[in-house]
Structures are given as structure tokens and as C-alpha cells.
Design a protein around this motif. Sequence first.
Motif, short mmCIF file in Angstrom:
data_model
loop_
_atom_site.label_atom_id
_atom_site.label_comp_id
_atom_site.label_asym_id
_atom_site.label_seq_id
_atom_site.Cartn_x
_atom_site.Cartn_y
_atom_site.Cartn_z
N ARG A 285 0.80 -1.24 0.00
CA ARG A 285 0.00 0.00 0.00
C ARG A 285 0.83 1.28 0.00
N VAL A 286 1.74 1.39 0.97
CA VAL A 286 2.36 2.69 1.25
C VAL A 286 3.39 3.09 0.20
N ILE A 287 4.27 2.17 -0.22
CA ILE A 287 5.35 2.52 -1.14
C ILE A 287 4.81 3.08 -2.46
N LYS A 288 3.74 2.48 -2.95
CA LYS A 288 3.13 2.98 -4.19
C LYS A 288 2.67 4.42 -4.04
N LEU A 289 2.03 4.75 -2.91
CA LEU A 289 1.58 6.12 -2.66
C LEU A 289 2.75 7.08 -2.50
N CYS A 290 3.84 6.59 -1.90
CA CYS A 290 5.03 7.43 -1.75
C CYS A 290 5.66 7.74 -3.10
N ARG A 291 5.71 6.77 -3.98
CA ARG A 291 6.29 6.97 -5.30
C ARG A 291 5.42 7.90 -6.15
N GLU A 292 4.13 7.93 -5.84
CA GLU A 292 3.21 8.86 -6.53
C GLU A 292 3.23 10.25 -5.90
N ASP A 293 4.01 10.41 -4.85
CA ASP A 293 4.20 11.69 -4.16
C ASP A 293 2.95 12.18 -3.43
N SER A 294 2.07 11.28 -3.06
CA SER A 294 0.89 11.68 -2.31
C SER A 294 1.06 11.42 -0.80
N VAL A 295 2.04 10.62 -0.45
CA VAL A 295 2.31 10.27 0.96
C VAL A 295 3.79 10.43 1.25
N LYS A 296 4.08 10.96 2.45
CA LYS A 296 5.46 11.09 2.92
C LYS A 296 5.70 10.15 4.10
N LEU A 297 6.92 9.59 4.13
CA LEU A 297 7.30 8.67 5.19
C LEU A 297 8.21 9.36 6.21
N GLY A 298 7.94 9.10 7.48
CA GLY A 298 8.76 9.68 8.54
C GLY A 298 9.23 8.60 9.50
N LEU A 299 10.46 8.71 10.00
CA LEU A 299 11.02 7.78 10.99
C LEU A 299 11.17 8.53 12.30
N PHE A 300 10.35 8.17 13.28
CA PHE A 300 10.41 8.86 14.57
C PHE A 300 11.33 8.09 15.52
#
Length: 293
Positions: A278-293
Motif C-alpha cells: 500500500r504505502v510505497i506505491k503512494l510514496c512513489r506517486e508523491d501523495s504520501v510522505k514517510l517519517g522515521l520517529f
Amino acid sequence: MGDTLEEPWWEARRRGGGHSGPGRTPTDLSDGESLEEDADTSKATRKSEKPKLVPSKKRKEPAECVLTAEKEASKVKNETGVKPKRRRKKKISDILAKSSPKPGVPEDLQKLLNEHFGAKRSVIELEELKLSDACFLPANDLTHSFSSYLKAICPKWAKIRKNHTEKKSVVILIICSSALRCLELIRSMAAFKGEGKVMKLFAKHIKIQEQVKKLEQSVIHVGVGTPGRIKALVEQDGLSLKSLKYVILDWNWRDQKLRRLIDIPEIRKETIELLETRVIKLCREDSVKLGLF
């Protein structure tokens, strides 16, 4: 009276010093015979009175044997009282205890994906899982509290919160290793959320049907949960990722055994599956950003 009287036996004893019982005359005994018989009789009596000693069995000497070097070594250890040490298998907590905590960076996540899929995927498939630096939010450098980190990565939260009206979806999705850690982060983000609604997305004491129903009826701004339950909600269409803008991995936190999110095999596997599907595809489409807390 011409008959001679026979001399009594006691007279014979007195004159000759011999011993003869009644009916025996001194002529019937040889010199010293009576004394020898008495001595032999007393000796035989004493011998018969003594208990017979049973001869003890002779203890067999142990046969000599040749000890190998290993047996000799174990014999020495037994004599000294020192038990041989067993090699204990190293645990992840032992390794992490000796290493100083380092803040997670985007390269760590990419390395995790490559190690997991390296032997299973082709070069082209691995390229599709690769994330550029533009897909990531600034990582926590271990100086932030959770509220201050959220404020740093989402400075326009008040505006985003007001514009969010989509049901079954959230703006921020926070992934943790356990239900207890989820509750801790929910409490610590009070200064950030304002009037935003936060929902618990984990399996402990909460049925998935209840969570699906609440998501359908309410507008939720932040979802905090474990990867397994979040993945199940997405697959059952109970949680939509349509309005999702930020995915935060609780990367640096360690539990009592010093394990991080990626150090627990089951949690690591579920996290990677959620990212892959789910998430990687959205990140590659630039609609979601990933953060490491």
C-alpha cells in the motif's frame, strides 16, 4: 583271710599324683597320660567356644584403563569443581545492549527492504520498491518529543485538520510495535492534535468490526496502531488511504528487551507487507510522505 583288698582309687591318686576316674586304676594310666588328656580337652573346649571368623573377600583392584584427552580434561574439571561453560546463543537484546542508540535514517528503511526482498525479487521488482529521498520526511534525531516532531513535519496541521472531512480515512497514520506503545504515543501527542480526533487501531481488546463501524460513522484525523491490524483494516476496506498524507514509523523506540519495531520478527514482517502492498506505491506517486520517529 588271705584275700588282698583292692586299693581305693583316691589312694592311688594321692600316692602317684595321677588322676583316674572311678573304675580306673593307676595301672591303667601311663606316666603323664592323665595330665595330657586334661590339657587337650580344655584346649578343644576353648577352640570350640571361639566364633569362627569368615574370611573377608579380597577386594578386586580396578582394571587399569587408558583415558582419552577429553576424559582427562573432564576429570580435572570435576576435581577442581569448575563446571564447563556452555556457549549461550546471543540474543538481539544482548547485541543491542552493547550498541549505542542511533537515530533511524531513510537508508535504514531501504536497507531493510533490500535484505527482505533481495533473494526473492528480480532487479526490476526491487527497483519498484526503491524510494527516493523526496519520499521521506526529516527523521527524528532523538531530540524531539512526539508532539514537537509532528509539529516540525506538519507545520500547517490546523489548516489540514479543518479541511479533512473524509470518513473511513485518516490524514496521519502512525505505526507502532505494540498496543501499549500506541497508547503512550496517543497521550504524548495531546499538545499537537488540538481538536483533531485520534483513533486506536490495534487488536488488543478491540474487535475489528467495532473499528470498521467507527471509521464509517466518524471523521478521524489520526490513526495510531500496529501494522497487523492496520493491514487487516485496509484489506477489508474498513480503512481508506484516500486522504492519507503522512505515515510515521515508530522506528527508534525500544521495548524492555531493547527491541525496536524492526527487531521483532512478526512486527517487522507485517510492517514490510503493509509498506509493500500500500504505502510505497503512494510514496512513489508523491501523495504520501514517510517519517522515521
